[in-house]
Scaffold this active site. Structure first.
Site, short mmCIF file in Angstrom:
data_model
loop_
_atom_site.label_atom_id
_atom_site.label_comp_id
_atom_site.label_asym_id
_atom_site.label_seq_id
_atom_site.Cartn_x
_atom_site.Cartn_y
_atom_site.Cartn_z
N GLY A 44 0.82 -1.22 0.00
CA GLY A 44 0.00 0.00 0.00
C GLY A 44 0.84 1.26 0.00
O GLY A 44 0.54 2.23 -0.70
N CYS A 45 1.92 1.24 0.76
CA CYS A 45 2.79 2.43 0.85
C CYS A 45 3.54 2.65 -0.46
O CYS A 45 3.77 3.79 -0.85
CB CYS A 45 3.75 2.28 2.02
SG CYS A 45 2.89 2.20 3.61
#
Length: 157
Positions: A44-45
């Site tokens: 996600g990051c």
């Protein structure tokens, strides 16, 4: 106490990926997209960072700079930037002081369990240093479009 829109953004200085001290005060006169994320090189990051990378030209055209903040080390940030060709500054908040100052660190829930961690958040700070908008518990998909739209609306007045 939670930060509010139109409130002065808390000032801070943190080391960037090159271990140079970067102060929020250095960016007066520009919009600052200050985003807090949990961990370098996680799915996600990485998606969020790459979305900012790919939108940098349009964000810069709107007078904005992007600063990413996580509890990762300077060395981790260097590696993340190199691996993903990131074109903006990452700040290292290993003691989580700035994360806590902005309410981006606290109790989270996952699969019914509570734990402390980074709350994915973005703060849009105006050229005078005031908070113009806050996104809490950010969902990565579509987030960059929300940031760009808000910037465009603010620039129109």
């Amino acid at each position: 106490m939670e930060l509010q829109i139109k409130e002065e953004a808390p000032l801070f200085s943190l080391p960037n990926q090159d271990n140079a001290e970067i102060s929020l005060l250095n960016f007066r006169g520009s919009y600052v997209v200050l985003y807090f994320y949990p961990k370098d090189k996680t799915p996600g990051c990485t998606t969020e960072a790459c979305d900012f990378r790919d939108s940098m030209e349009s964000l810069n055209a709107l007078g904005a700079v992007v600063l990413g903040v996580s509890p990762d080390s300077v060395k981790s940030h260097q590696s993340f930037i190199g691996k993903e060709s990131l074109n903006f500054t990452l700040l290292s908040d290993t003691n989580k002081e700035v994360l806590k100052m902005y309410g981006a660190f606290g109790v989270k829930k996952l699969y019914g369990k509570e734990y402390e961690g980074v709350i994915r958040s973005t703060f849009l700070i105006d050229p005078q240093g005031k908070i113009a908008h806050i996104w809490k518990n950010v969902k990565v998909k579509g987030h960059i479009e929300e940031v760009r739209e808000k910037l465009e609306a603010l620039r129109r007045g």
